[in-house]
Motif scaffolding. Sequence first.
Motif, PDB file in Angstrom:
ATOM      1  N   VAL A   1       2.789  -1.705   8.457  1.00  0.00           N
ATOM      2  CA  VAL A   1       3.486  -2.001   9.708  1.00  0.00           C
ATOM      3  C   VAL A   1       2.720  -3.053  10.516  1.00  0.00           C
ATOM      4  O   VAL A   1       3.315  -3.880  11.204  1.00  0.00           O
ATOM      5  N   LEU A   2       1.391  -3.055  10.410  1.00  0.00           N
ATOM      6  CA  LEU A   2       0.592  -4.050  11.131  1.00  0.00           C
ATOM      7  C   LEU A   2       0.784  -5.456  10.568  1.00  0.00           C
ATOM      8  O   LEU A   2       0.553  -6.446  11.271  1.00  0.00           O
ATOM      9  N   GLY A   3       1.230  -5.546   9.318  1.00  0.00           N
ATOM     10  CA  GLY A   3       1.454  -6.850   8.699  1.00  0.00           C
ATOM     11  C   GLY A   3       2.813  -7.459   8.998  1.00  0.00           C
ATOM     12  O   GLY A   3       3.142  -8.535   8.498  1.00  0.00           O
ATOM     13  N   LYS A   4       3.605  -6.793   9.835  1.00  0.00           N
ATOM     14  CA  LYS A   4       4.959  -7.264  10.118  1.00  0.00           C
ATOM     15  C   LYS A   4       5.037  -7.966  11.478  1.00  0.00           C
ATOM     16  O   LYS A   4       4.283  -7.649  12.390  1.00  0.00           O
ATOM     17  N   ASP A   5       5.982  -8.873  11.590  1.00  0.00           N
ATOM     18  CA  ASP A   5       6.290  -9.508  12.873  1.00  0.00           C
ATOM     19  C   ASP A   5       7.361  -8.685  13.581  1.00  0.00           C
ATOM     20  O   ASP A   5       8.176  -8.018  12.946  1.00  0.00           O
ATOM     21  N   GLY A   6       7.378  -8.736  14.897  1.00  0.00           N
ATOM     22  CA  GLY A   6       8.437  -8.109  15.675  1.00  0.00           C
ATOM     23  C   GLY A   6       8.289  -6.612  15.854  1.00  0.00           C
ATOM     24  O   GLY A   6       9.236  -5.942  16.251  1.00  0.00           O
ATOM     25  N   VAL A   7       7.109  -6.068  15.575  1.00  0.00           N
ATOM     26  CA  VAL A   7       6.876  -4.638  15.748  1.00  0.00           C
ATOM     27  C   VAL A   7       6.479  -4.376  17.204  1.00  0.00           C
ATOM     28  O   VAL A   7       5.712  -5.133  17.797  1.00  0.00           O
ATOM     29  N   ASP A   8       7.037  -3.324  17.775  1.00  0.00           N
ATOM     30  CA  ASP A   8       6.731  -2.919  19.144  1.00  0.00           C
ATOM     31  C   ASP A   8       5.213  -2.781  19.330  1.00  0.00           C
ATOM     32  O   ASP A   8       4.545  -2.200  18.470  1.00  0.00           O
ATOM     33  N   GLN A   9       4.686  -3.302  20.432  1.00  0.00           N
ATOM     34  CA  GLN A   9       3.245  -3.274  20.667  1.00  0.00           C
ATOM     35  C   GLN A   9       2.696  -1.846  20.685  1.00  0.00           C
ATOM     36  O   GLN A   9       1.569  -1.589  20.255  1.00  0.00           O
ATOM     37  N   ARG A  10       3.498  -0.896  21.147  1.00  0.00           N
ATOM     38  CA  ARG A  10       3.047   0.502  21.171  1.00  0.00           C
ATOM     39  C   ARG A  10       2.868   1.040  19.754  1.00  0.00           C
ATOM     40  O   ARG A  10       1.949   1.820  19.485  1.00  0.00           O
ATOM     41  N   VAL A  11       3.727   0.601  18.831  1.00  0.00           N
ATOM     42  CA  VAL A  11       3.612   0.996  17.428  1.00  0.00           C
ATOM     43  C   VAL A  11       2.393   0.320  16.807  1.00  0.00           C
ATOM     44  O   VAL A  11       1.639   0.942  16.052  1.00  0.00           O
ATOM     45  N   VAL A  12       2.173  -0.941  17.142  1.00  0.00           N
ATOM     46  CA  VAL A  12       0.991  -1.659  16.669  1.00  0.00           C
ATOM     47  C   VAL A  12      -0.278  -0.930  17.122  1.00  0.00           C
ATOM     48  O   VAL A  12      -1.199  -0.699  16.333  1.00  0.00           O
ATOM     49  N   ASP A  13      -0.317  -0.557  18.399  1.00  0.00           N
ATOM     50  CA  ASP A  13      -1.493   0.144  18.937  1.00  0.00           C
ATOM     51  C   ASP A  13      -1.714   1.476  18.226  1.00  0.00           C
ATOM     52  O   ASP A  13      -2.851   1.839  17.900  1.00  0.00           O
ATOM     53  N   LEU A  14      -0.629   2.209  17.990  1.00  0.00           N
ATOM     54  CA  LEU A  14      -0.733   3.504  17.328  1.00  0.00           C
ATOM     55  C   LEU A  14      -1.216   3.346  15.883  1.00  0.00           C
ATOM     56  O   LEU A  14      -2.106   4.073  15.434  1.00  0.00           O
ATOM     57  N   ALA A  15      -0.635   2.396  15.153  1.00  0.00           N
ATOM     58  CA  ALA A  15      -1.039   2.162  13.760  1.00  0.00           C
ATOM     59  C   ALA A  15      -2.512   1.753  13.689  1.00  0.00           C
ATOM     60  O   ALA A  15      -3.249   2.199  12.796  1.00  0.00           O
ATOM     61  N   THR A  16      -2.950   0.945  14.639  1.00  0.00           N
ATOM     62  CA  THR A  16      -4.354   0.531  14.699  1.00  0.00           C
ATOM     63  C   THR A  16      -5.248   1.744  14.950  1.00  0.00           C
ATOM     64  O   THR A  16      -6.302   1.904  14.318  1.00  0.00           O
ATOM     65  N   GLN A  17      -4.818   2.606  15.845  1.00  0.00           N
ATOM     66  CA  GLN A  17      -5.570   3.824  16.178  1.00  0.00           C
ATOM     67  C   GLN A  17      -5.660   4.766  14.975  1.00  0.00           C
ATOM     68  O   GLN A  17      -6.723   5.323  14.693  1.00  0.00           O
ATOM     69  N   ILE A  18      -4.548   4.938  14.258  1.00  0.00           N
ATOM     70  CA  ILE A  18      -4.522   5.820  13.083  1.00  0.00           C
ATOM     71  C   ILE A  18      -5.480   5.291  12.016  1.00  0.00           C
ATOM     72  O   ILE A  18      -6.286   6.041  11.448  1.00  0.00           O
ATOM     73  N   LYS A  19      -5.408   4.002  11.750  1.00  0.00           N
ATOM     74  CA  LYS A  19      -6.281   3.394  10.744  1.00  0.00           C
ATOM     75  C   LYS A  19      -7.747   3.553  11.133  1.00  0.00           C
ATOM     76  O   LYS A  19      -8.595   3.920  10.303  1.00  0.00           O
ATOM     77  N   ALA A  20      -8.063   3.304  12.394  1.00  0.00           N
ATOM     78  CA  ALA A  20      -9.447   3.394  12.859  1.00  0.00           C
ATOM     79  C   ALA A  20      -9.995   4.814  12.784  1.00  0.00           C
ATOM     80  O   ALA A  20     -11.178   5.020  12.536  1.00  0.00           O
ATOM     81  N   ALA A  21      -9.129   5.803  12.979  1.00  0.00           N
ATOM     82  CA  ALA A  21      -9.568   7.203  12.930  1.00  0.00           C
ATOM     83  C   ALA A  21      -9.732   7.697  11.499  1.00  0.00           C
ATOM     84  O   ALA A  21     -10.660   8.452  11.193  1.00  0.00           O
ATOM     85  N   GLN A  22      -8.841   7.280  10.603  1.00  0.00           N
ATOM     86  CA  GLN A  22      -8.805   7.885   9.280  1.00  0.00           C
ATOM     87  C   GLN A  22      -9.712   7.215   8.263  1.00  0.00           C
ATOM     88  O   GLN A  22     -10.206   7.874   7.346  1.00  0.00           O
ATOM     89  N   ASP A  23     -10.003   5.925   8.422  1.00  0.00           N
ATOM     90  CA  ASP A  23     -10.931   5.252   7.500  1.00  0.00           C
ATOM     91  C   ASP A  23     -12.293   5.953   7.441  1.00  0.00           C
ATOM     92  O   ASP A  23     -12.779   6.276   6.353  1.00  0.00           O
ATOM     93  N   PRO A  24     -12.948   6.224   8.589  1.00  0.00           N
ATOM     94  CA  PRO A  24     -14.252   6.893   8.513  1.00  0.00           C
ATOM     95  C   PRO A  24     -14.167   8.330   7.997  1.00  0.00           C
ATOM     96  O   PRO A  24     -15.096   8.818   7.350  1.00  0.00           O
ATOM     97  N   GLU A  25     -13.043   9.005   8.257  1.00  0.00           N
ATOM     98  CA  GLU A  25     -12.881  10.363   7.743  1.00  0.00           C
ATOM     99  C   GLU A  25     -12.784  10.362   6.218  1.00  0.00           C
ATOM    100  O   GLU A  25     -13.302  11.264   5.550  1.00  0.00           O
ATOM    101  N   ILE A  26     -12.140   9.349   5.653  1.00  0.00           N
ATOM    102  CA  ILE A  26     -12.063   9.218   4.190  1.00  0.00           C
ATOM    103  C   ILE A  26     -13.474   9.105   3.610  1.00  0.00           C
ATOM    104  O   ILE A  26     -13.827   9.806   2.657  1.00  0.00           O
ATOM    105  N   LYS A  27     -14.279   8.224   4.202  1.00  0.00           N
ATOM    106  CA  LYS A  27     -15.653   8.033   3.720  1.00  0.00           C
ATOM    107  C   LYS A  27     -16.454   9.331   3.824  1.00  0.00           C
ATOM    108  O   LYS A  27     -17.206   9.689   2.914  1.00  0.00           O
ATOM    109  N   GLN A  28     -16.287  10.045   4.927  1.00  0.00           N
ATOM    110  CA  GLN A  28     -17.017  11.296   5.122  1.00  0.00           C
ATOM    111  C   GLN A  28     -16.618  12.327   4.079  1.00  0.00           C
ATOM    112  O   GLN A  28     -17.468  12.998   3.489  1.00  0.00           O
TER     113      GLN A  28
END
Length: 196
Positions: free
Chosen positions: A72-99
């Motif tokens: 979804v982050l790679g798309k144009d025309g996505v609502d900024q709130r969705v962009v923010d949420l997708a960014t937040q999800i990615k930032a939270a889950q990447d380190p949990e995967i490593k852990q």
Amino acid sequence: MLKTRTYILAAAALAAALTLSACTGGTAGTNGGGSSDTSNTPSASAANAADVTFAQMMIPHHEQAVEMSEDVLGKDGVDQRVVDLATQIKAAQDPEIKQMKSWLTAWGADEDMSGMDHGSTGMMSDDDMMALRDASGSEANKVFLEQMTLHHEGAIAMAQTELDAGENADAKAMAQAIVTSQSAEIQYMKELLATL
């Protein structure tokens, strides 16, 4: 809406704090490179079958959430709130995967869960993933929010099983963080869907 966003950020901060405290095993000054000595931390011991299953199932689940967020982050025309949420999800889950991967290594367990039943854990099918990839910006908003809501519900169910049956303190702390943060995100996604 601002109040909901504040609640989401507070829940995410709490989840991050819980996860980070679990990741450091109570020590300060880790290098963040994933090469810390786990022999002195609780994560290297006291793990039962539920803890191992939790990590084995949550890793591919988180990896799919990161993939969905990247789509979804790679798309144009996505609502900024969705962009923010997708960014937040990615930032939270990447380190949990490593852990979780480091826990499985410390526990001497395999990472592979290829037989995972996608339907019962909120995992998206190949067709679901293709629908998100093919969706245009405005349509992608709705597809992402609907799919991620189901995905989060599956993660919460797995985390609750860990809380009920797990033994490892670090894994249980991460499970609680997942329940807290993703429950808040589900509420936010439902409110967001109603505005699109």
